[in-house]
Design an enzyme around this catalytic site. Structure first.
Site, short mmCIF file in Angstrom:
data_model
loop_
_atom_site.label_atom_id
_atom_site.label_comp_id
_atom_site.label_asym_id
_atom_site.label_seq_id
_atom_site.Cartn_x
_atom_site.Cartn_y
_atom_site.Cartn_z
N SER A 1 0.84 -1.21 0.00
CA SER A 1 0.00 0.00 0.00
C SER A 1 0.87 1.25 0.00
O SER A 1 0.50 2.27 -0.60
CB SER A 1 -0.99 -0.01 1.17
OG SER A 1 -0.34 0.19 2.39
N ARG B 1 22.55 -14.31 4.62
CA ARG B 1 22.04 -12.94 4.52
C ARG B 1 22.98 -12.11 3.63
O ARG B 1 22.54 -11.30 2.81
CB ARG B 1 21.94 -12.34 5.93
CG ARG B 1 21.24 -11.01 6.01
CD ARG B 1 21.12 -10.54 7.45
NE ARG B 1 20.25 -11.35 8.26
CZ ARG B 1 18.92 -11.30 8.26
NH1 ARG B 1 18.30 -10.45 7.48
NH2 ARG B 1 18.21 -12.08 9.04
N ARG C 1 13.08 -7.35 5.84
CA ARG C 1 14.38 -8.01 5.98
C ARG C 1 15.32 -7.10 6.75
O ARG C 1 15.32 -5.89 6.53
CB ARG C 1 15.01 -8.26 4.60
CG ARG C 1 14.25 -9.18 3.70
CD ARG C 1 14.49 -10.63 4.00
NE ARG C 1 15.89 -10.98 4.00
CZ ARG C 1 16.37 -12.13 4.51
NH1 ARG C 1 15.54 -12.98 5.08
NH2 ARG C 1 17.65 -12.40 4.48
N ILE C 2 16.10 -7.69 7.63
CA ILE C 2 17.17 -6.93 8.26
C ILE C 2 18.33 -6.89 7.28
O ILE C 2 18.69 -7.91 6.69
CB ILE C 2 17.58 -7.58 9.60
CG1 ILE C 2 16.43 -7.44 10.59
CG2 ILE C 2 18.86 -6.96 10.14
CD1 ILE C 2 16.63 -8.17 11.90
N HIS D 1 8.52 3.29 9.38
CA HIS D 1 8.29 2.38 10.49
C HIS D 1 7.00 2.80 11.20
O HIS D 1 6.81 3.99 11.47
CB HIS D 1 9.48 2.44 11.46
CG HIS D 1 9.35 1.48 12.60
ND1 HIS D 1 9.56 0.12 12.44
CD2 HIS D 1 9.00 1.67 13.90
CE1 HIS D 1 9.36 -0.48 13.60
NE2 HIS D 1 9.02 0.43 14.49
N THR E 1 20.19 3.48 8.88
CA THR E 1 21.58 3.29 9.31
C THR E 1 21.69 1.85 9.80
O THR E 1 20.72 1.09 9.74
CB THR E 1 21.95 4.26 10.45
OG1 THR E 1 21.09 4.00 11.56
CG2 THR E 1 21.81 5.71 10.00
N LEU F 1 18.92 -0.95 13.73
CA LEU F 1 17.57 -1.31 13.27
C LEU F 1 16.54 -0.26 13.73
O LEU F 1 16.40 0.00 14.92
CB LEU F 1 17.18 -2.68 13.83
CG LEU F 1 15.79 -3.18 13.41
CD1 LEU F 1 15.74 -3.50 11.93
CD2 LEU F 1 15.38 -4.39 14.24
N GLN G 1 -1.80 7.59 7.22
CA GLN G 1 -0.80 8.64 7.44
C GLN G 1 0.52 8.29 6.75
O GLN G 1 1.19 9.17 6.22
CB GLN G 1 -0.57 8.84 8.94
CG GLN G 1 -1.80 9.31 9.70
CD GLN G 1 -2.33 10.63 9.15
OE1 GLN G 1 -1.58 11.56 8.90
NE2 GLN G 1 -3.63 10.69 8.94
N GLU G 2 0.87 7.02 6.79
CA GLU G 2 2.11 6.60 6.11
C GLU G 2 2.07 7.01 4.64
O GLU G 2 3.06 7.47 4.08
CB GLU G 2 2.29 5.08 6.21
CG GLU G 2 2.50 4.59 7.62
CD GLU G 2 2.77 3.08 7.69
OE1 GLU G 2 3.32 2.52 6.72
OE2 GLU G 2 2.45 2.48 8.71
C1 GRF Z 1 3.73 -0.58 6.91
O1 GRF Z 1 3.02 -0.51 8.11
C2 GRF Z 1 5.12 -0.08 7.11
O2 GRF Z 1 5.21 0.95 8.04
C3 GRF Z 1 5.82 -1.30 7.62
O3 GRF Z 1 5.27 -2.37 6.90
C4 GRF Z 1 3.96 -2.03 6.49
C5 GRF Z 1 3.92 -2.20 4.99
O4 GRF Z 1 2.63 -2.07 4.48
N1 GRF Z 1 7.25 -1.15 7.50
P1 GRF Z 1 2.41 -2.02 2.90
O5 GRF Z 1 3.01 -3.31 2.31
O6 GRF Z 1 3.07 -0.81 2.35
O7 GRF Z 1 0.91 -2.00 2.73
#
Ligand code: GRF
Length: 217
Positions: free
Chosen positions: A17, A69, A95-96, A113, A145, A148, A177-178
């Site tokens: 999304s 990794r 993934r880290i 995040h 960075t 994590l 909001q993201e």
């Molecule tokens: C989001 O909540 C983002 O903050 C987190 O993983 C989720 C990804 O959602 N890192 P999408 O795949 O972009 O819908």
């Protein structure tokens, strides 16, 4: 210095999304960028379909096919580099990343995040905010960075936690909001306004502190 037609590579693992918000922002010309490629570590990630529908080249690089990794990250790095991106966007990329990868893309690698960092790095952020009795939760865009979810914050958006919120309902509201703050941060980068300088995020040459810019909607 502006980056004309900033080239993006977007990494995903799931629904995409946030990727969709980048596609929409590019189409609406509120983000002056080209999405050169979308790469997923999960071959069946729904987000790949969104990219294909938008005519964006996709690649799946299945991490389970690699012995370590380091080997996966080395391949991923090489594949990203062939698109010569100005900016690499982690959009739900679960993934880290190795220090080598992070160093290679230092200053041009962003993540989002779903918490008000520095609160709740790692997983299960929504439930942890509810369990703690917090009044607010949110999302943070930050430079990546080696620490994590610990890189310098760029922009944060908050939402109120309601009494009847579950992790899912809260996550849905935060996602909205993201979708607003992540393309905005990328646009600042595309305009040459956003930089990583000595491990500090700067916007218009001003150091950003704490959670970065507080998005007011
Ligand atoms: C989001 O909540 C983002 O903050 C987190 O993983 C989720 C990804 O959602 N890192 P999408 O795949 O972009 O819908």
């Amino acid at each position: 210095m502006t980056t004309p037609n900033c080239r993006l590579v977007i990494l995903i693992s799931g629904g995409g999304s946030n990727l969709q918000s980048f596609i929409d922002s590019v189409n609406a010309e509120t983000l002056n960028a080209t999405i050169a490629a979308v790469i997923s570590n999960k071959p069946n990630a729904k987000g790949l379909e969104r990219a294909t529908a938008a005519g964006i080249p996709t690649q799946a690089i299945d991490h389970t096919a690699f012995a370590s990794r380091e080997a996966f990250d080395a391949e991923l790095m090489q594949q990203i580099d062939q698109y010569q991106p100005d900016l690499v966007i982690l959009a739900g990329f679960m993934r880290i990343l190795t220090p080598q990868f992070v160093q290679h893309f230092q200053g041009r690698l962003l993540n989002i995040h779903p918490s008000l960092l520095p609160k709740y790095p790692g997983l299960h952020t929504h439930q942890r905010a509810i369990d703690a009795g917090d009044h607010f939760a949110g999302a943070t865009v930050h430079f990546v960075t080696e620490e994590l979810d610990g890189g310098p914050a760029i922009i944060q958006a908050s939402v109120t936690i309601e009494a009847n919120d579950t992790a899912d309902t809260l996550a849905q509201r935060i996602l909205l909001q993201e979708h607003r703050i992540y393309p905005l941060a990328a646009q600042w980068f595309a305009e040459g306004r956003l930089q990583l300088v000595n491990n500090t995020a700067t916007l218009d040459q001003q150091a950003l502190t704490a959670g970065g810019i507080q998005f007011e909607g």
